[in-house]
Design a protein around this motif. Structure first.
Motif, PDB file in Angstrom:
ATOM      1  N   ARG A  95       0.848  -1.300  -0.154  1.00 16.87           N
ATOM      2  CA  ARG A  95      -0.098  -0.056  -0.005  1.00 16.87           C
ATOM      3  C   ARG A  95       0.839   1.300  -0.050  1.00 16.87           C
ATOM      4  N   VAL A  96       1.914   1.376   0.639  1.00 18.83           N
ATOM      5  CA  VAL A  96       2.897   2.441   0.781  1.00 18.83           C
ATOM      6  C   VAL A  96       3.546   2.635  -0.477  1.00 18.83           C
ATOM      7  N   ALA A  97       4.007   1.654  -1.139  1.00 16.86           N
ATOM      8  CA  ALA A  97       4.768   1.277  -2.296  1.00 16.86           C
ATOM      9  C   ALA A  97       3.860   2.082  -3.506  1.00 16.86           C
ATOM     10  N   MET A  98       2.578   1.804  -3.479  1.00 15.74           N
ATOM     11  CA  MET A  98       1.415   2.082  -4.293  1.00 15.74           C
ATOM     12  C   MET A  98       1.207   3.524  -4.318  1.00 15.74           C
ATOM     13  N   ALA A  99       1.483   4.215  -3.073  1.00 14.97           N
ATOM     14  CA  ALA A  99       1.024   5.709  -2.799  1.00 14.97           C
ATOM     15  C   ALA A  99       2.414   6.705  -3.249  1.00 14.97           C
ATOM     16  N   LEU A 100       3.465   6.047  -3.556  1.00 16.06           N
ATOM     17  CA  LEU A 100       4.656   6.750  -3.752  1.00 16.06           C
ATOM     18  C   LEU A 100       4.690   6.889  -5.508  1.00 16.06           C
ATOM     19  N   PRO A 101       5.240   8.080  -5.888  1.00 14.35           N
ATOM     20  CA  PRO A 101       5.577   8.122  -7.344  1.00 14.35           C
ATOM     21  C   PRO A 101       6.613   7.020  -7.640  1.00 14.35           C
ATOM     22  N   ASN A 102       6.864   6.687  -9.126  1.00 18.52           N
ATOM     23  CA  ASN A 102       7.568   5.664  -9.415  1.00 18.52           C
ATOM     24  C   ASN A 102       9.065   5.847  -8.734  1.00 18.52           C
ATOM     25  N   ASP A 103       9.776   6.819  -8.930  1.00 16.76           N
ATOM     26  CA  ASP A 103      11.141   7.007  -8.494  1.00 16.76           C
ATOM     27  C   ASP A 103      11.359   6.574  -7.205  1.00 16.76           C
ATOM     28  N   ALA A 104      10.316   7.184  -6.178  1.00 14.50           N
ATOM     29  CA  ALA A 104      10.329   6.829  -4.787  1.00 14.50           C
ATOM     30  C   ALA A 104       9.979   5.398  -4.531  1.00 14.50           C
ATOM     31  N   ARG A 105       9.037   4.946  -5.258  1.00 11.71           N
ATOM     32  CA  ARG A 105       8.581   3.711  -5.324  1.00 11.71           C
ATOM     33  C   ARG A 105       9.862   2.557  -5.335  1.00 11.71           C
ATOM     34  N   TYR A 113      12.867  -4.553   0.967  1.00 13.14           N
ATOM     35  CA  TYR A 113      13.758  -5.793   0.650  1.00 13.14           C
ATOM     36  C   TYR A 113      14.999  -6.027   1.639  1.00 13.14           C
ATOM     37  N   GLU A 114      15.676  -4.965   1.616  1.00 16.29           N
ATOM     38  CA  GLU A 114      16.778  -5.173   2.323  1.00 16.29           C
ATOM     39  C   GLU A 114      16.597  -5.295   3.882  1.00 16.29           C
ATOM     40  N   GLY A 115      15.432  -4.600   4.494  1.00 15.92           N
ATOM     41  CA  GLY A 115      15.138  -4.816   5.915  1.00 15.92           C
ATOM     42  C   GLY A 115      14.689  -6.084   5.839  1.00 15.92           C
ATOM     43  N   GLN A 116      14.013  -6.656   5.039  1.00 15.95           N
ATOM     44  CA  GLN A 116      13.308  -7.923   5.280  1.00 15.95           C
ATOM     45  C   GLN A 116      14.287  -9.260   5.124  1.00 15.95           C
ATOM     46  N   PHE A 117      14.983  -9.032   3.843  1.00 18.78           N
ATOM     47  CA  PHE A 117      15.911 -10.293   3.482  1.00 18.78           C
ATOM     48  C   PHE A 117      17.365 -10.133   3.912  1.00 18.78           C
ATOM     49  N   ALA A 118      18.005  -8.914   4.312  1.00 17.11           N
ATOM     50  CA  ALA A 118      19.178  -8.634   4.932  1.00 17.11           C
ATOM     51  C   ALA A 118      19.358  -8.406   6.376  1.00 17.11           C
ATOM     52  N   GLN A 119      18.368  -7.599   6.733  1.00 21.79           N
ATOM     53  CA  GLN A 119      18.454  -7.218   8.357  1.00 21.79           C
ATOM     54  C   GLN A 119      17.419  -8.087   9.075  1.00 21.79           C
ATOM     55  N   GLY A 120      16.743  -9.081   8.838  1.00 21.05           N
ATOM     56  CA  GLY A 120      15.791  -9.788   9.630  1.00 21.05           C
ATOM     57  C   GLY A 120      14.500  -8.845  10.201  1.00 21.05           C
ATOM     58  N   ARG A 121      14.112  -7.710   9.362  1.00 20.25           N
ATOM     59  CA  ARG A 121      13.149  -6.844   9.873  1.00 20.25           C
ATOM     60  C   ARG A 121      11.899  -7.339   9.656  1.00 20.25           C
ATOM     61  N   ASP A 122      10.690  -7.031  10.338  1.00 22.96           N
ATOM     62  CA  ASP A 122       9.340  -7.531  10.321  1.00 22.96           C
ATOM     63  C   ASP A 122       8.494  -6.304   9.151  1.00 22.96           C
ATOM     64  N   ILE A 123       8.458  -6.601   7.893  1.00 23.40           N
ATOM     65  CA  ILE A 123       7.836  -5.566   7.001  1.00 23.40           C
ATOM     66  C   ILE A 123       6.483  -5.322   7.315  1.00 23.40           C
ATOM     67  N   SER A 124       5.919  -5.933   8.093  1.00 22.76           N
ATOM     68  CA  SER A 124       4.236  -5.626   8.456  1.00 22.76           C
ATOM     69  C   SER A 124       4.282  -4.506   9.693  1.00 22.76           C
ATOM     70  N   ASN A 125       5.339  -4.355  10.234  1.00 25.79           N
ATOM     71  CA  ASN A 125       5.526  -3.490  11.355  1.00 25.79           C
ATOM     72  C   ASN A 125       5.382  -1.947  10.817  1.00 25.79           C
ATOM     73  N   PRO A 126       4.308  -1.072  11.184  1.00 24.14           N
ATOM     74  CA  PRO A 126       4.436   0.254  10.468  1.00 24.14           C
ATOM     75  C   PRO A 126       5.552   0.881  10.747  1.00 24.14           C
ATOM     76  N   GLN A 127       5.990   0.912  12.106  1.00 27.26           N
ATOM     77  CA  GLN A 127       7.252   1.757  12.305  1.00 27.26           C
ATOM     78  C   GLN A 127       8.414   1.481  11.274  1.00 27.26           C
ATOM     79  N   PHE A 128       8.654   0.113  11.163  1.00 25.30           N
ATOM     80  CA  PHE A 128       9.544  -0.238   9.922  1.00 25.30           C
ATOM     81  C   PHE A 128       9.373   0.587   8.659  1.00 25.30           C
TER      82      PHE A 128
END
Length: 200
Positions: A95-105, A113-128
């Motif tokens: 949803r956030v990506a959809m709300a951004l212009p293409n370059d910012a998207r 992706y880096e947060g999820q697959f490189a840093q082990g972050r929870d991408i469902s977390n709004p603060q993240f």
């Protein structure tokens, strides 16, 4: 006129991670701009009768995928770790990506992706997600408000429906201007070379 290639991706998709990290660079080498198209692959999977990732449904396939991802990321110089849980819930990220212009998207998607697959972050977390927006220089509160609006939620649903109409069944998928589909991280080069054969 700038030539474009559509990049259809899902945030929970493992192979979309290395694809996202090299897409803009690889496309630029061919004089092509990437159009970032987030969609919800889980909706398509449910229509196929799957309740989770096929990599969870079929353990041997899953084991291969995790090893394959280790090889691919090592080759690209990307850090990689298995997210927990898998697959993660990427709805709000989409949803956030959809709300951004293409370059910012693109910049936001790479940060997720880096947060999820490189840093082990929870991408469902709004603060993240808010932190990822701030990281790329966006007004996180304003973007979040737009992302959670009914209009933007509808836009994401419509984009997912469009993916289904186009025959997209997995991520990442590349779509060239003549409507050809190329499925998979490893098909980006094929898609770009195909574009080189199209009339200007």
């Amino acid at each position: 006129m700038t030539r474009t290639i559509e990049f259809w991706y899902e945030f929970a998709s493992t192979y979309s991670y290395p694809a996202a990290m090299r897409a803009d660079r690889a496309a630029a080498e061919h004089g092509v701009q990437v159009v970032w198209r987030p969609f919800l692959l889980g909706v398509i999977f449910r229509d196929m009768g799957w309740t989770t990732s096929p990599f969870n449904e079929h353990p041997a396939k899953g084991a291969y995928m995790w090893r394959d991802m280790e090889r691919i990321c090592a080759k690209q110089g990307l850090d990689f770790g298995r997210p927990s849980p898998f697959p993660q819930n990427g709805l709000n990220a989409a949803r956030v990506a959809m709300a951004l212009p293409n370059d910012a998207r693109g910049a936001f998607s790479r940060a997720v992706y880096e947060g999820q697959f490189a840093q082990g972050r929870d991408i469902s977390n709004p603060q993240f997600l808010m932190d990822a927006l701030a990281q790329i220089g966006q007004d996180a509160s304003a973007v979040w408000e737009t992302a959670m609006s009914d209009a933007n939620k509808t836009a994401l649903r419509d984009q997912t429906a469009q993916a289904q109409t186009l025959g997209i069944f997995g991520a990442p998928t590349w779509r060239t201007p003549d409507g050809e589909l190329f499925w998979g991280n490893d098909r980006l080069q094929d898609a770009l070379e195909w574009m080189d054969t199209l009339p200007a």
